[in-house]
Design a protein around this motif. Structure first.
Motif, short mmCIF file in Angstrom:
data_model
loop_
_atom_site.label_atom_id
_atom_site.label_comp_id
_atom_site.label_asym_id
_atom_site.label_seq_id
_atom_site.Cartn_x
_atom_site.Cartn_y
_atom_site.Cartn_z
N ASP A 287 9.14 10.91 6.66
CA ASP A 287 9.28 10.73 8.10
C ASP A 287 10.77 10.54 8.40
O ASP A 287 11.33 9.48 8.15
CB ASP A 287 8.47 9.50 8.54
N ILE B 33 7.61 8.48 2.13
CA ILE B 33 7.55 8.23 3.57
C ILE B 33 7.45 9.55 4.33
O ILE B 33 6.63 9.70 5.22
CB ILE B 33 8.77 7.42 4.04
N SER C 41 0.85 -1.19 0.00
CA SER C 41 0.00 0.00 0.00
C SER C 41 0.89 1.24 0.00
O SER C 41 2.11 1.14 -0.06
CB SER C 41 -0.91 0.01 1.22
N ASN C 42 0.28 2.39 0.09
CA ASN C 42 1.04 3.64 0.17
C ASN C 42 1.30 4.05 1.62
O ASN C 42 1.80 5.13 1.87
CB ASN C 42 0.30 4.76 -0.55
N ASN C 43 0.98 3.17 2.55
CA ASN C 43 1.25 3.41 3.95
C ASN C 43 2.77 3.44 4.16
O ASN C 43 3.49 2.57 3.66
CB ASN C 43 0.61 2.28 4.77
N LYS C 44 3.27 4.43 4.89
CA LYS C 44 4.72 4.59 5.03
C LYS C 44 5.38 3.37 5.69
O LYS C 44 6.52 3.05 5.39
CB LYS C 44 5.05 5.86 5.78
N TYR C 45 4.67 2.65 6.54
CA TYR C 45 5.24 1.47 7.17
C TYR C 45 5.30 0.29 6.21
O TYR C 45 6.26 -0.48 6.23
CB TYR C 45 4.46 1.12 8.45
N ASP C 46 4.31 0.16 5.35
CA ASP C 46 4.35 -0.88 4.32
C ASP C 46 5.49 -0.62 3.35
O ASP C 46 6.19 -1.55 2.94
CB ASP C 46 3.03 -0.94 3.55
#
Length: 67
Positions: free
Chosen positions: A44, A42, A5-10
């Protein structure tokens, strides 16, 4: 192979998987470029720092195996 996904953790976990799959210096350089591009998504600094450290440890492990 792509992030789930586009989730920064993924994305971070996906980059780590790519780094873990590196078997030579050219692949490690490509992983570094991927990590830098992923940092824009990300956005972050703490997570980017973690990825940088992860890459550095993987590079050291790769060089130790080759020596």
């Amino acid at each position: 192979m792509a992030a789930e996904s586009n989730n920064k953790y993924d994305i971070s976990n996906w980059v780590k998987k790519v780094i873990d799959s590196c078997e030579n210096l050219d692949q490690m350089n490509a992983a570094f470029k991927l990590m830098r591009k992923a940092s824009t998504v990300i956005d972050d600094p703490e997570l980017y720092s973690e990825l940088s450290s992860y890459l550095s440890i993987a590079e050291n492990r790769l060089f130790d195996e080759r020596i």
